[in-house]
Design an enzyme around this catalytic site. Structure first.
Site, PDB file in Angstrom:
ATOM      1  N   CYS A 134     -16.192 -42.760  11.837  1.00 10.27           N
ATOM      2  CA  CYS A 134     -15.716 -42.241  10.551  1.00 10.27           C
ATOM      3  C   CYS A 134     -16.624 -42.697   9.416  1.00 10.27           C
ATOM      4  O   CYS A 134     -16.547 -43.844   8.971  1.00 10.27           O
ATOM      5  CB  CYS A 134     -14.286 -42.721  10.319  1.00 10.27           C
ATOM      6  N   CYS A 137     -14.882 -43.756   6.170  1.00 16.66           N
ATOM      7  CA  CYS A 137     -14.176 -45.049   6.255  1.00 16.66           C
ATOM      8  C   CYS A 137     -15.181 -46.197   6.178  1.00 16.66           C
ATOM      9  O   CYS A 137     -14.927 -47.210   5.530  1.00 16.66           O
ATOM     10  CB  CYS A 137     -13.419 -45.196   7.566  1.00 16.66           C
ATOM     11  N   ASP A 138     -16.309 -46.078   6.869  1.00 18.16           N
ATOM     12  CA  ASP A 138     -17.185 -47.235   7.076  1.00 18.16           C
ATOM     13  C   ASP A 138     -18.569 -47.124   6.434  1.00 18.16           C
ATOM     14  O   ASP A 138     -19.333 -48.091   6.450  1.00 18.16           O
ATOM     15  CB  ASP A 138     -17.393 -47.443   8.598  1.00 18.16           C
TER      16      ASP A 138
END
Ligand code: NAP
Length: 306
Positions: A134, A137-138
């Site tokens: 993701c 997200c990261d």
């Protein structure tokens, strides 16, 4: 006494939430079971540019929150629980949750899909330690670092474009000689000098002790192996449907997607499927929303007959 819902919807992604907006608004008692939180995989989309009505794009999170609000407004009950098994017959179905069971006259499965793994040594050991599925997200953890994005579809190219805000170098590794992503995304990556296409190449191993240190790649045409030092690996090689819990009850295709008829009814009358978990030609937020609306109509019609 156990409450009997008119319909239980499994999954609060765009398909499930849309269906709930329709069924709850039609005064059908509607419950959604959701194992993680409303939004589904749409949650992680940084900017949806092809969902109608938002000319400047909208984040998946914002869209999902609005859908949830709308579904609740019309009376949808959302219960955090995971469907483990479905059983029953037309008119009375039981969904087994983690601790309790739920009963409904009809069921709509809208459980979407999960990230497919690369299945190479080092991947599971280094998940969360440099291996990610993701970008939104990261991505920010990889500021000024060297990373790889694996895959050639829309997700891989979109992730690479998003990650170009942070990373200093991005190897976009694809197993064939051409990306399958849209021409628009291919143009976008060609405009970003930090993104370096690496075609005809597979990753055979991800190395690192406590975090990712390198990947071993192999050119499939020449068989030449190369060690590529880097700090992050984003895997975007497609999805697998979240249907393991219903495979004994319903007909699935060879890849595990639910087979439906034109009314989105599955092989069991009274059980419907919508969105990414079913056999369909296109998996987008817009098509999931369309599925949800259509399935709700089929549910309403069936309940009137029952
Ligand atoms: P996808 O379209 O199925 O692409 C998966 C990619 O991963 C393909 O390029 C495939 O290679 C590669 N791949 C699969 N297994 C692999 C393996 N074991 N090792 C290496 N490479 C592997 O999946 P997706 O990109 O996640 O997209 C899923 C759906 O969402 C699609 O319908 C897509 O259009 C949609 N989507 C749309 C947007 C958008 O409209 N902006 C954004 C994201 C996703 P091959 O090409 O050789 O098969």
């Amino acid at each position: 006494m156990t409450k009997i819902y008119d319909t239980i919807i499994l999954g609060a992604g765009p398909a499930g939430l849309t269906a709930a907006i329709y069924t709850a608004r039609s005064r059908l008692s509607t419950c959604i079971l959701e194992r993680v939180g409303p939004g589904g995989t749409a949650l992680i989309i940084d900017k949806l540019e092809n969902y109608p009505g938002f000319p400047d794009g909208i984040s998946g999170y914002e869209l999902a929150m609005k859908m949830e609000q709308q579904a609740r407004k019309f009376g949808t009950e959302i219960i955090m629980d995971e469907a483990l098994e479905i059983s029953g017959k037309p008119g009375v179905f039981t969904v087994k949750g983690a601790d309790v069971s739920y009963t409904a006259r009809t069921i709509l499965i809208a459980t979407g899909s999960s990230y497919q793994k690369l299945e190479v040594p080092g991947e599971s050991e280094l998940a969360g330690k440099g291996v990610s599925y993701c970008a939104t997200c990261d991505g920010a953890f990889f500021r000024n670092q060297r990373i790889a994005v694996i895959g050639g579809g829309n997700s891989a190219l979109q992730e690479a474009v998003y990650l170009s805000r942070f990373a200093s170098e991005i190897y976009l590794i694809h197993r064939r000689d051409a990306y399958r992503a849209s021409k628009l995304l291919q143009e976008r990556i060609s405009e970003k000098p930090v993104i370096k296409p690496v075609l005809d190449t597979i990753v055979t191993k991800i190395n690192g002790k406590d975090k990712v240190e390198s990947v071993l790649i192999k050119n499939v045409k020449t068989d030449k192996a190369t060690l590529l030092p880097l700090e992050g690996v984003f895997v975007a090689v497609g999805h697998t449907p979240n249907t393991a819990f219903c495979g004994k009850f319903l007909k699935l295709d060879g890849k595990g997607y639910i087979i439906t008829d034109e009314a989105l009814q599955t092989s069991v009358p009274g059980v419907f499927a919508a969105g990414d978990c079913r056999v369909t030609g296109l998996r987008q937020v817009a098509t999931a929303v369309g599925d949800g609306a259509y399935a709700s109509e089929s549910i309403d019609k069936l309940l009137q007959k029952l």
